[in-house]
Motif scaffolding. Sequence first.
Motif, short mmCIF file in Angstrom:
data_model
loop_
_atom_site.label_atom_id
_atom_site.label_comp_id
_atom_site.label_asym_id
_atom_site.label_seq_id
_atom_site.Cartn_x
_atom_site.Cartn_y
_atom_site.Cartn_z
N GLY A 1 -51.30 -82.64 50.83
CA GLY A 1 -50.37 -84.21 49.68
C GLY A 1 -48.59 -83.82 50.00
N ALA A 2 -48.32 -82.66 50.78
CA ALA A 2 -47.13 -82.07 50.30
C ALA A 2 -46.46 -82.79 52.07
N ARG B 1 -44.52 -92.22 30.88
CA ARG B 1 -45.00 -92.95 32.14
C ARG B 1 -44.05 -91.46 33.21
N ASP B 2 -43.45 -90.68 33.38
CA ASP B 2 -42.78 -90.65 33.83
C ASP B 2 -43.07 -88.65 34.62
N PHE B 3 -43.63 -89.11 33.38
CA PHE B 3 -44.33 -87.33 33.52
C PHE B 3 -45.86 -87.30 34.00
N GLU B 4 -46.34 -86.18 33.70
CA GLU B 4 -47.89 -85.52 33.25
C GLU B 4 -47.58 -84.89 33.67
N THR B 5 -49.20 -84.46 32.68
CA THR B 5 -49.17 -82.62 32.19
C THR B 5 -50.26 -82.07 33.72
N GLY C 1 -47.66 -88.83 39.90
CA GLY C 1 -48.23 -88.93 41.18
C GLY C 1 -48.14 -88.17 41.95
N ILE C 2 -47.12 -86.38 41.83
CA ILE C 2 -47.95 -85.28 42.62
C ILE C 2 -49.85 -85.86 42.44
N ALA D 1 -54.95 -83.11 44.55
CA ALA D 1 -55.38 -81.59 44.62
C ALA D 1 -54.39 -80.67 44.08
N ILE D 2 -53.33 -81.17 44.60
CA ILE D 2 -51.99 -79.66 44.33
C ILE D 2 -52.18 -79.84 42.74
N ARG D 3 -52.21 -81.03 41.40
CA ARG D 3 -52.41 -80.66 40.50
C ARG D 3 -53.31 -79.96 39.89
N ALA D 4 -54.41 -79.91 40.80
CA ALA D 4 -55.99 -79.10 40.58
C ALA D 4 -54.84 -77.45 40.58
N ARG D 5 -55.13 -77.57 42.04
CA ARG D 5 -54.66 -75.77 42.58
C ARG D 5 -53.45 -74.72 41.09
#
Length: 325
Positions: free
Chosen positions: A23-24, A114-118, A261-262, A265-269
């Motif tokens: 994704g990067a 709306r613009d961020f996610e944990t 929008g990250i 897979a990156i978020r999970a890692r």
Amino acid sequence: MYRRSLLAASGALALPRFAAAQGAPGGAWPARPVRIIVPFPPGGSNDAVARPLAEALQRSLGQPFVIDNRGGAGSTIGSTEVARAPSDGHTLMVTSSTFATSAAVQTTPYDAARDFETVALLATAPLVMLASPDFPPNTMAEAVAHIRANPGKIDYGSAGPGSIGHMGGALFALRAGRLDMQHVPYRGTGPVLNDLAAGIIQLTFTTITAAAGLVSGGRVKLLGWTSENRPASGPAAPTPRESGLPDYEAGIWWGLLARRGIPAAIRARLNAAANEALAESRFAANLANEGATPARLSPEEGERFLQADLARWRDLAIAANIRVE
């Protein structure tokens, strides 16, 4: 809310480590050093959480994780920079509950919901209700009765408008039956505690870590905890439920956030690596020094926690007519 959220996730297991996350730009992530913005000046509790986390993530993921302190405007300066960064996982943010309280009381260049996610909820800690040494009540329940009998005569201080101490005190007043207390804003926690010990103000809501020396030295009185999940090693004092306020709960959290929008897979890692770091004894010891308890939630559980916290402080700001211009 903190206790319920953590109990609901107590059985959650860490997500599996991914061999690579796509994704990067250019393929596998992380492809270059990762910047962690801390939207507060150096040296505070956010640094105490962010820096050992960055070291652990660097060991786990093989690229430098660099702390960048961008303090100011109730955390909105640094948060704005993250909201405008590419959502490729190379710009992250370690922030705290001030992110939610600031968004509730002022206009920000971003939409916090709306613009961020944990990515990972890292830790939580309750506040304590402290009183000046000459304040007649000795418990939270006694304080409720005393304030009700003296409307408009009790001052509580905080580190500034929209701070967690300000909002924690306002929520206490609302939950106790719309008590009439006067908020006195300061520039930081230190001056608040100095004036509390001197009897210039009567109450404050802060962390036990910030006031540990004053409490143990008898210079201020500990009336109660603001959450049911008080630390096992903390000093004895009643909780809200024990004080007849079962609906009152306030505390601090620290979290790792990203621009929405990250890649999943990156978020999970990142979440798996952060939860692994929270299990390390060294990191746990740092959190204990802040009076905090590791969270170790999944990304989805952390997101539900964040959204609930944003909504709670937004509702309080409306109900108590709190606005910072």
